[in-house]
Design a protein around this motif. Structure first.
Motif, PDB file in Angstrom:
ATOM      1  N   THR A   1       0.872  -1.097  -0.118  1.00  0.00           N
ATOM      2  CA  THR A   1      -0.119  -0.074  -0.091  1.00  0.00           C
ATOM      3  C   THR A   1       0.754   1.009   0.130  1.00  0.00           C
ATOM      4  O   THR A   1       1.984   1.224   0.779  1.00  0.00           O
TER       5      THR A   1
ATOM      6  N   ALA B   1      -1.950   1.579   6.611  1.00  0.00           N
ATOM      7  CA  ALA B   1      -2.359   0.119   6.403  1.00  0.00           C
ATOM      8  C   ALA B   1      -1.376  -0.902   7.288  1.00  0.00           C
ATOM      9  O   ALA B   1      -1.460  -2.105   6.935  1.00  0.00           O
TER      10      ALA B   1
ATOM     11  N   ASP C   1       8.202   3.524   5.460  1.00  0.00           N
ATOM     12  CA  ASP C   1       8.390   5.004   5.792  1.00  0.00           C
ATOM     13  C   ASP C   1       9.778   5.437   6.295  1.00  0.00           C
ATOM     14  O   ASP C   1      10.288   6.503   5.928  1.00  0.00           O
TER      15      ASP C   1
ATOM     16  N   LYS D   1      14.375   7.608   2.341  1.00  0.00           N
ATOM     17  CA  LYS D   1      13.821   6.683   3.651  1.00  0.00           C
ATOM     18  C   LYS D   1      14.809   5.998   4.356  1.00  0.00           C
ATOM     19  O   LYS D   1      14.496   5.243   5.370  1.00  0.00           O
TER      20      LYS D   1
ATOM     21  N   GLU E   1      -0.687  -4.864   6.540  1.00  0.00           N
ATOM     22  CA  GLU E   1       0.609  -5.085   5.788  1.00  0.00           C
ATOM     23  C   GLU E   1       1.609  -6.040   6.697  1.00  0.00           C
ATOM     24  O   GLU E   1       2.254  -6.799   6.023  1.00  0.00           O
TER      25      GLU E   1
ATOM     26  N   LYS F   1       6.497   1.313   9.267  1.00  0.00           N
ATOM     27  CA  LYS F   1       5.608   1.372   8.200  1.00  0.00           C
ATOM     28  C   LYS F   1       4.184   1.756   8.935  1.00  0.00           C
ATOM     29  O   LYS F   1       4.048   1.904   9.980  1.00  0.00           O
ATOM     30  N   GLY F   2       3.425   2.156   8.066  1.00  0.00           N
ATOM     31  CA  GLY F   2       2.222   2.555   8.701  1.00  0.00           C
ATOM     32  C   GLY F   2       1.606   3.976   8.221  1.00  0.00           C
ATOM     33  O   GLY F   2       0.634   4.507   8.669  1.00  0.00           O
TER      34      GLY F   2
ATOM     35  N   SER G   1       2.170   5.313  -2.024  1.00  0.00           N
ATOM     36  CA  SER G   1       2.455   5.830  -3.333  1.00  0.00           C
ATOM     37  C   SER G   1       3.579   5.065  -4.015  1.00  0.00           C
ATOM     38  O   SER G   1       3.821   5.371  -5.436  1.00  0.00           O
ATOM     39  N   THR G   2       4.540   4.271  -3.269  1.00  0.00           N
ATOM     40  CA  THR G   2       5.429   3.707  -4.031  1.00  0.00           C
ATOM     41  C   THR G   2       5.007   2.410  -4.472  1.00  0.00           C
ATOM     42  O   THR G   2       5.114   1.971  -5.636  1.00  0.00           O
TER      43      THR G   2
ATOM     44  N   GLY H   1       6.007  -0.826   0.487  1.00  0.00           N
ATOM     45  CA  GLY H   1       6.771   0.447   0.694  1.00  0.00           C
ATOM     46  C   GLY H   1       7.204   0.529   2.156  1.00  0.00           C
ATOM     47  O   GLY H   1       7.018  -0.161   2.847  1.00  0.00           O
TER      48      GLY H   1
END
Ligand code: 5RP
Length: 225
Positions: A25, A99, A84, A121, A103, A94-95, A27-28, A82
């Motif tokens: 989930t 999601a 973060d 990142k 994930e 992540k998150g 944009s990447t 992806g």
């Protein structure tokens, strides 16, 4: 080409006929899912996708990617998602897109996990990015107060219209502004044992390959776990 697109396309090269594929989930991951959709339609690629959010499910359906739920497959061959933040020792946050729960369930049931990120990142220590914690709505203010007392600088995630953000499972998210996380394993252990916490965004010892988009191309890093 945008770095996110570059790594999304590169990750799609790992996907072969017959695989069950975790679709991440954000944009990447979007570019990865788009490319898988293109290959399904134009090259006849035969895969089964398992999505990590309602958003990705809708995207994958719109592209005609055959899907099953995580409970309908025996295991997932590869998940591409992806992240973060990724630390020097390949632990992740992540998150950011909310999601994290789905994930993590999909990642935990995958033989191989690939993270796709741009170079911004990659960090020394985790924590500059706020750590998402998914909590049930009932008692969430009590949890917020506990985080506050611990000095974790909590903030309820809100929507653009000021409402409490709800995840796909209809939980709240509290973002912890920690600055630096020196012992992610200890923190993960502490958070997961707090009543009302459903999941946190620390993804530890979880990734096998990191594809980093740089201005000189895609760097492929094999993570040891
Ligand atoms: C969503 C996620 C995303 O993978 C993460 O936020 C990265 O997103 P993006 O690729 O848009 O920067 O964990 O819950």
């Amino acid at each position: 080409m945008e770095l996110k697109e570059l790594v999304g396309l590169k990750a799609a090269e790992y996907i072969k006929d017959g695989m069950t594929v975790g679709l991440g989930t954000g944009s990447t991951a979007y570019y990865f899912v788009k490319e898988i959709g293109r290959r399904v339609n134009e090259e006849g690629l035969k895969i089964t996708g398992v999505t990590t959010s309602i958003q990705t499910k809708e995207l994958a359906e719109s592209l005609g990617i055959p899907l099953k739920s995580v409970d309908e497959v025996s295991c997932i061959d590869i998940t591409v998602d992806g992240a973060d933040e990724i630390s020097e020792d390949f632990q992740g946050i992540k998150g950011g897109g909310g999601a994290l729960l789905f994930e993590k369930i999909v990642a935990d049931n995958s033989k191989k996990v690939i993270w796709i990120v741009d170079e911004s990142k990659m960090v020394k220590h985790l924590g500059a990015f706020p750590l998402p914690v998914e909590v049930v709505c009932y008692g969430s203010i009590q949890l917020f107060n506990k985080f506050n007392e611990k000095g974790y600088n909590p903030e309820f995630r809100k929507t653009a219209t000021g409402d409490y953000y709800l995840t796909d499972e209809k939980n709240n998210i509290i973002d912890l502004h920690l600055g630096e996380i020196l012992d992610p394993k200890a923190l993960a252990e502490e958070l997961i044992h707090l009543t009302g916490v459903v999941e946190h965004g620390l993804f530890l010892d979880c990734v096998d390959i990191v594809l980093v988009g740089t201005k000189d191309g895609v760097k492929v890093i094999e993570a040891k776990r």
